[in-house]
Structure formats: C-alpha cells, structure tokens
Design an enzyme around this catalytic site. Structure first.
Site, PDB file in Angstrom:
ATOM      1  N   ASP A   9       0.876  -1.177   0.000  1.00  0.00           N
ATOM      2  CA  ASP A   9       0.000   0.000   0.000  1.00  0.00           C
ATOM      3  C   ASP A   9       0.912   1.226   0.000  1.00  0.00           C
ATOM      4  O   ASP A   9       2.138   1.104   0.161  1.00  0.00           O
ATOM      5  CB  ASP A   9      -0.903  -0.007   1.249  1.00  0.00           C
ATOM      6  CG  ASP A   9      -1.857   1.185   1.259  1.00  0.00           C
ATOM      7  OD1 ASP A   9      -2.414   1.511   0.195  1.00  0.00           O
ATOM      8  OD2 ASP A   9      -2.037   1.812   2.315  1.00  0.00           O
ATOM      9  N   SER A  10       0.307   2.399  -0.132  1.00  0.00           N
ATOM     10  CA  SER A  10       1.097   3.633  -0.034  1.00  0.00           C
ATOM     11  C   SER A  10       1.490   3.919   1.412  1.00  0.00           C
ATOM     12  O   SER A  10       2.452   4.631   1.664  1.00  0.00           O
ATOM     13  CB  SER A  10       0.277   4.801  -0.578  1.00  0.00           C
ATOM     14  OG  SER A  10      -0.930   4.906   0.165  1.00  0.00           O
ATOM     15  N   TYR A  41      -1.144   8.105  -2.958  1.00  0.00           N
ATOM     16  CA  TYR A  41      -1.177   7.751  -4.382  1.00  0.00           C
ATOM     17  C   TYR A  41      -2.395   8.378  -5.063  1.00  0.00           C
ATOM     18  O   TYR A  41      -2.387   8.638  -6.265  1.00  0.00           O
ATOM     19  CB  TYR A  41      -1.333   6.233  -4.555  1.00  0.00           C
ATOM     20  CG  TYR A  41      -0.100   5.379  -4.333  1.00  0.00           C
ATOM     21  CD1 TYR A  41       1.152   5.925  -4.062  1.00  0.00           C
ATOM     22  CD2 TYR A  41      -0.205   3.990  -4.431  1.00  0.00           C
ATOM     23  CE1 TYR A  41       2.251   5.099  -3.872  1.00  0.00           C
ATOM     24  CE2 TYR A  41       0.891   3.163  -4.260  1.00  0.00           C
ATOM     25  CZ  TYR A  41       2.122   3.719  -3.973  1.00  0.00           C
ATOM     26  OH  TYR A  41       3.207   2.900  -3.797  1.00  0.00           O
ATOM     27  N   GLY A  42      -3.463   8.550  -4.281  1.00  0.00           N
ATOM     28  CA  GLY A  42      -4.773   8.851  -4.866  1.00  0.00           C
ATOM     29  C   GLY A  42      -4.898  10.179  -5.575  1.00  0.00           C
ATOM     30  O   GLY A  42      -5.853  10.388  -6.317  1.00  0.00           O
ATOM     31  N   CYS A  72      -3.975  -1.875  -2.079  1.00  0.00           N
ATOM     32  CA  CYS A  72      -4.199  -0.489  -2.476  1.00  0.00           C
ATOM     33  C   CYS A  72      -5.194  -0.462  -3.629  1.00  0.00           C
ATOM     34  O   CYS A  72      -4.920  -0.971  -4.717  1.00  0.00           O
ATOM     35  CB  CYS A  72      -2.865   0.122  -2.905  1.00  0.00           C
ATOM     36  SG  CYS A  72      -3.057   1.743  -3.632  1.00  0.00           S
ATOM     37  N   ASN A  73      -6.344   0.137  -3.385  1.00  0.00           N
ATOM     38  CA  ASN A  73      -7.382   0.214  -4.427  1.00  0.00           C
ATOM     39  C   ASN A  73      -6.962   1.081  -5.599  1.00  0.00           C
ATOM     40  O   ASN A  73      -7.385   0.863  -6.729  1.00  0.00           O
ATOM     41  CB  ASN A  73      -8.654   0.810  -3.844  1.00  0.00           C
ATOM     42  CG  ASN A  73      -9.340  -0.126  -2.888  1.00  0.00           C
ATOM     43  OD1 ASN A  73     -10.165  -0.927  -3.286  1.00  0.00           O
ATOM     44  ND2 ASN A  73      -8.996  -0.038  -1.613  1.00  0.00           N
ATOM     45  N   THR A  74      -6.146   2.106  -5.315  1.00  0.00           N
ATOM     46  CA  THR A  74      -5.744   3.025  -6.382  1.00  0.00           C
ATOM     47  C   THR A  74      -4.897   2.273  -7.403  1.00  0.00           C
ATOM     48  O   THR A  74      -5.113   2.378  -8.622  1.00  0.00           O
ATOM     49  CB  THR A  74      -4.977   4.213  -5.761  1.00  0.00           C
ATOM     50  OG1 THR A  74      -5.779   4.780  -4.720  1.00  0.00           O
ATOM     51  CG2 THR A  74      -4.660   5.268  -6.785  1.00  0.00           C
ATOM     52  N   GLU A 147      -3.190   9.485   7.571  1.00  0.00           N
ATOM     53  CA  GLU A 147      -1.732   9.313   7.697  1.00  0.00           C
ATOM     54  C   GLU A 147      -1.167  10.240   8.781  1.00  0.00           C
ATOM     55  O   GLU A 147      -0.219   9.894   9.460  1.00  0.00           O
ATOM     56  CB  GLU A 147      -1.034   9.573   6.356  1.00  0.00           C
ATOM     57  CG  GLU A 147      -1.251   8.469   5.326  1.00  0.00           C
ATOM     58  CD  GLU A 147      -0.455   7.187   5.603  1.00  0.00           C
ATOM     59  OE1 GLU A 147       0.602   7.257   6.238  1.00  0.00           O
ATOM     60  OE2 GLU A 147      -0.920   6.101   5.176  1.00  0.00           O
ATOM     61  N   CYS A 179     -11.125   2.389  -0.439  1.00  0.00           N
ATOM     62  CA  CYS A 179      -9.713   2.711  -0.200  1.00  0.00           C
ATOM     63  C   CYS A 179      -9.373   2.008   1.103  1.00  0.00           C
ATOM     64  O   CYS A 179     -10.161   2.071   2.062  1.00  0.00           O
ATOM     65  CB  CYS A 179      -9.530   4.223  -0.058  1.00  0.00           C
ATOM     66  SG  CYS A 179      -7.922   4.688   0.632  1.00  0.00           S
ATOM     67  N   THR A 180      -8.237   1.338   1.152  1.00  0.00           N
ATOM     68  CA  THR A 180      -7.944   0.528   2.341  1.00  0.00           C
ATOM     69  C   THR A 180      -7.684   1.368   3.590  1.00  0.00           C
ATOM     70  O   THR A 180      -7.705   0.840   4.698  1.00  0.00           O
ATOM     71  CB  THR A 180      -6.744  -0.406   2.079  1.00  0.00           C
ATOM     72  OG1 THR A 180      -5.650   0.377   1.565  1.00  0.00           O
ATOM     73  CG2 THR A 180      -7.104  -1.499   1.109  1.00  0.00           C
ATOM     74  N   HIS A 181      -7.457   2.663   3.416  1.00  0.00           N
ATOM     75  CA  HIS A 181      -7.347   3.515   4.605  1.00  0.00           C
ATOM     76  C   HIS A 181      -8.712   3.688   5.294  1.00  0.00           C
ATOM     77  O   HIS A 181      -8.774   3.933   6.495  1.00  0.00           O
ATOM     78  CB  HIS A 181      -6.834   4.912   4.230  1.00  0.00           C
ATOM     79  CG  HIS A 181      -5.361   5.001   3.976  1.00  0.00           C
ATOM     80  ND1 HIS A 181      -4.751   4.462   2.864  1.00  0.00           N
ATOM     81  CD2 HIS A 181      -4.361   5.582   4.701  1.00  0.00           C
ATOM     82  CE1 HIS A 181      -3.443   4.723   2.915  1.00  0.00           C
ATOM     83  NE2 HIS A 181      -3.188   5.397   4.010  1.00  0.00           N
TER      84      HIS A 181
HETATM   85  N1  DGL Z   1      -4.887   2.885   0.552  1.00  0.00           N
HETATM   86  C1  DGL Z   1      -4.757   3.096  -0.838  1.00  0.00           C
HETATM   87  C2  DGL Z   1      -6.023   2.825  -1.582  1.00  0.00           C
HETATM   88  O1  DGL Z   1      -6.697   1.872  -1.220  1.00  0.00           O
HETATM   89  C3  DGL Z   1      -3.961   4.319  -1.247  1.00  0.00           C
HETATM   90  C4  DGL Z   1      -4.507   5.641  -0.820  1.00  0.00           C
HETATM   91  C5  DGL Z   1      -3.588   6.782  -1.230  1.00  0.00           C
HETATM   92  O2  DGL Z   1      -2.378   6.676  -1.064  1.00  0.00           O
HETATM   93  O3  DGL Z   1      -4.132   7.789  -1.722  1.00  0.00           O
HETATM   94  O4  DGL Z   1      -6.363   3.454  -2.543  1.00  0.00           O
END
Ligand code: DGL
Length: 267
Positions: A9-10, A41-42, A72-74, A147, A179-181
């Site tokens: 993930d990021s 990443y998003g 990471c979904n992105t 974060e 998004c996994t966050h």
């Molecule tokens: N947790 C990641 C996701 O599921 C990345 C989110 C990010 O870095 O913007 O998209």
C-alpha cells in the site's frame, strides 16, 4: 514450508487488509511494503500510478513472495494489469473481491480521487450484475488526515459529512470503503450513516478467498494476532510508521527502510 505473501500500500491502509488476514491466519507470514515516500497515491495521475506499480511489483518479485495481495485500491484500479503481469506469482484483487460482496441495488463507493475517476468499481460491480447502480464519491482529504493521525478531528468529521451527503441523496443501500485507509474511519462512518446502510470492507472478501493459498482459516473472527511473522518495509520514515502500527495494530514492530529503485523500465 510456510509461504510468505506480499502486501503493499502507499501507507497504513494495508493494515486493514493485514488485520483481516491475520484474524483468519494468525500464523501466516507477510511482507508488508508501504511506499511512504509517495503517499498519497490517490491524487497522482495515471502514468505515475502505473510507474510506481511497476517499481513496487519488481521489488516484491525480488523478495520471492508466494502471492501478492493488492492492498491499495488506487493501484488495483489503474495498474492491476501491471501487477499481474510482473509479479510472477498469483495476485489477489481487492476490487473483484468487493464486487462479490454487494447484495443491494444502489451502491455507494467512497474512494481516492484516482480510483473514483477510473470508474473501476463501477465497471466491476456493474459487470457482476447489470441491475446495480453505482455512485462513486471521491474523498481527497481522508488519506492525508489518516496518515497524519487526525482521526478524531472536527475537520475530519466535517469532510466525512460532506462526502457522504451525495450518497445519502442518491439513496444508496450499501457503501463500499473503496480505499484501504477508510476502514480505519469505520466507527465515524457508522455513526454518520443510517443503520440500515451496510458498510462493505473489500478486505473481508479478499481475506475470505485465501484458503486456496493458506488452507482453511484457523478462526474467522479471531481478534488476537501477532505481528511476529510480518516484515514491515517502508520507503521513508520507518519510526513514524512503527508508531502508526502501534496505534492501529497494537504492536510497535521493527520497520526497515528500503529503496525500490532497481531495474524497472517503463512499459
Ligand atoms: N490505501 C490506498 C487505496 O486503497 C492508497 C490511498 C492513497 O495513497 O491515496 O487506494
């Protein structure tokens, strides 16, 4: 021999995937890579997200993992083809796992700007069943605030209300945390959404699919796990990441600083 899986993930978002896996497979061995030098990443463009995916996948491949979980979904939305092509081992996708969990017709998806723009959730859910109506909501402020550990702030609550309001207007029946966050915000989101709206965490569906790699789960709802068999690697600020792991996973692990820059050419 115990298999080690790669999870990336990021940043801390992959914790929500790791927790689901360790609850079912407390003895499994994981290599967790957080690209903290480039989080989030998003808000990046497609080319950059694909270049990063290539670099991350080459690095994971060099670590000899047995399979890869896309945490990471992105990356999943915009570069799954690269991860699948370059990993050299099976790759488990979050988004297809989520699509299988949908039971209602009107579905909301909370996601990063890049994921929402890609329409990946919409296509995957509509492909699995053509009567679904999907509403994607971009949530640019969530990842930076998570974060930074600003989980209990008034500001986070304010933006959450703003992001949920179009989905409530659209009368969605289920909300996917795309998004996994975002599962880290689940208590807040649960409080803000009417009880009848189901919240879907794609990591639950992903973890439920792992028996073909890891055998039958030990105990699905096990709340206790240890990080002893997880190796954490980051691209920046390992001490901060260890502190975040302590906050979210209840243990302060050793965290290695790694460089992903090795042979990786653009495709
Ligand atoms: N947790 C990641 C996701 O599921 C990345 C989110 C990010 O870095 O913007 O998209």
């Amino acid at each position: 021999m115990r298999l080690t899986f790669g999870l990336f993930d990021s940043g801390v978002g992959g914790f929500t995937v790791l927790m689901q896996v360790l609850r079912r497979y407390p003895l499994s061995s994981c290599l967790y890579l957080a690209d903290t030098a480039r989080v989030p990443y998003g808000d990046k463009g497609i080319n950059e997200i694909r270049e990063i995916a290539l670099e991350v996948t080459h690095w994971l491949r060099g670590q000899n993992v047995s399979f890869v979980l896309v945490g990471c979904n992105t990356t999943n939305s915009l570069a799954l083809d690269i991860v699948q092509r370059e990993a050299g081992v099976p790759v488990v996708s979050l988004i297809s796992s989520a699509a299988e969990m949908i039971t209602k017709r009107r579905v909301g998806v909370l996601a990063t700007p890049a994921t929402a723009l890609s329409g990946a959730y919409k296509s995957e859910i509509e492909l699995s069943s053509s009567d679904k109506i999907v509403f994607e909501q971009s949530c640019p402020a969530f990842v930076p605030m998570i974060e930074d550990g600003k989980i209990d702030s008034v500001e986070l609550r304010r933006v959450a209300i703003k992001y949920l309001s179009p989905l409530l207007e659209a009368r969605v029946e289920e909300v996917v945390l795309g998004c996994t966050h975002y599962p880290l915000l689940e208590p807040l989101l649960r409080e803000l959404l009417p009880q009848e709206i189901r919240i879907i965490d794609p990591a639950v569906g992903l973890a439920d699919k792992l028996d073909k790699f890891l055998g039958p789960p030990v105990w699905r709802f096990n709340r206790r796990y240890s990080l002893a068999s997880t190796r954490f690697c980051v691209t920046k600020d390992p001490l901060n990441f260890a502190a975040r792991a302590n906050d979210w996973l209840g243990e302060c692990p050793e965290v290695e600083l790694v460089s992903l820059q090795q042979r990786s050419c653009f495709f």
